[in-house]
Design a protein around this motif. Structure first.
Motif, short mmCIF file in Angstrom:
data_model
loop_
_atom_site.label_atom_id
_atom_site.label_comp_id
_atom_site.label_asym_id
_atom_site.label_seq_id
_atom_site.Cartn_x
_atom_site.Cartn_y
_atom_site.Cartn_z
N ASN A 288 -4.06 3.61 -5.64
CA ASN A 288 -3.88 2.48 -4.73
C ASN A 288 -2.58 2.60 -3.93
N HIS A 289 -1.88 3.74 -4.04
CA HIS A 289 -0.68 4.04 -3.27
C HIS A 289 -0.86 5.43 -2.67
N ASP A 290 -0.36 5.63 -1.45
CA ASP A 290 -0.22 6.98 -0.96
C ASP A 290 0.89 7.63 -1.77
N SER A 291 0.99 8.95 -1.72
CA SER A 291 2.04 9.62 -2.48
C SER A 291 3.40 9.17 -1.97
N ASN B 278 -8.96 0.32 -3.62
CA ASN B 278 -7.78 1.19 -3.56
C ASN B 278 -7.44 1.57 -2.13
N GLY B 279 -8.45 1.86 -1.31
CA GLY B 279 -8.18 2.20 0.09
C GLY B 279 -7.54 1.04 0.83
N HIS B 280 -8.04 -0.15 0.60
CA HIS B 280 -7.46 -1.33 1.24
C HIS B 280 -6.05 -1.59 0.74
N LEU C 11 13.12 -4.00 -3.80
CA LEU C 11 12.89 -5.45 -3.90
C LEU C 11 12.25 -5.99 -2.63
N SER C 12 12.68 -5.51 -1.47
CA SER C 12 12.10 -5.95 -0.20
C SER C 12 10.63 -5.57 -0.12
N HIS C 13 10.29 -4.39 -0.64
CA HIS C 13 8.89 -3.95 -0.67
C HIS C 13 8.06 -4.94 -1.48
N GLU C 14 8.54 -5.30 -2.66
CA GLU C 14 7.78 -6.23 -3.51
C GLU C 14 7.74 -7.63 -2.92
N ILE C 15 8.83 -8.08 -2.33
CA ILE C 15 8.85 -9.39 -1.69
C ILE C 15 7.89 -9.43 -0.51
N LEU D 296 -2.05 -1.94 2.51
CA LEU D 296 -1.10 -3.03 2.26
C LEU D 296 0.21 -2.49 1.71
N GLU D 297 0.16 -1.46 0.88
CA GLU D 297 1.38 -0.82 0.37
C GLU D 297 2.20 -0.23 1.51
N ASN D 298 1.53 0.42 2.43
CA ASN D 298 2.23 1.01 3.57
C ASN D 298 2.85 -0.07 4.45
#
Length: 178
Positions: free
Chosen positions: A131-134, A81-83, A27-31, A87-89
């Motif tokens: 769009n995500h690293d593994s 996807n690279g960008h 949840l913190s990741h999504e927030i 942001l995911e990280n």
């Protein structure tokens, strides 16, 4: 997380996580995505490259036809996807920081990512298609970051689970995850 800040929770997540701290990480990741305006940043920060690729694709179509617009589309996917992976990280790092600030054991973040690998396999790390690293790479990075930034044993006794969370899981019943 949706661009307007709405965070949706799939019941599959509630059945997949082992404890409250892992749910708090997800949840913190999504927030973090919502608070950091990741959707809008991606749109704004990749606009120039996307426009350049559209122009190049259209200009090139005079010489090589539809292949040019197809290649421009692949280029746009790679740019976006690279960008988005960066942001995911960032969302992962912010989620771990939130766990620490809220009294949870932050080691449960990488454990949640390991559980995702165990249940669903490792995601592609293709710069073009993903769009995500593994999850394996993301969990490894967070584990190393925690070991480098915090002394050994600092998180012993931190909250992992509560009776309220377990009560919710019991009331929900088994969740079939495909």
């Amino acid at each position: 997380a949706l661009p307007d800040g709405t965070v949706l929770v799939n019941t599959g997540l509630l059945g997949a996580v082992a404890n409250e701290a892992q749910l708090a990480f997800a949840l913190s990741h999504e927030i973090a995505h919502a608070l950091q305006a990741h959707h809008w940043r991606e749109v704004r920060e990749t606009r120039g490259k996307r426009i350049g690729l559209i122009i190049a694709g259209l200009a090139g179509s005079a010489f090589i036809g539809d292949l040019s617009t197809f290649l421009a589309g692949l280029g746009m996917a790679a740019v976006v996807n690279g960008h988005t992976r960066r942001l995911e990280n960032q969302a992962d790092r912010l989620a771990v920081q939130n766990l620490i600030e809220r009294g949870y054991d932050p080691r449960e973040g990488p454990r949640a990512l390991a559980m995702f690998v165990e249940r669903y396999g490792n995601r592609s790390t293709s710069k073009l298609w993903s769009n995500h690293d593994s999850s394996l790479l993301r969990g490894s990075f967070l584990t190393v970051q925690l070991k480098l930034q915090y002394p050994q044993g600092q998180f012993e006794g931190r909250r992992v689970d509560t009776a309220a969370f377990q009560s919710m899981r019991e009331a929900m019943g088994p969740v079939k995850i495909q």
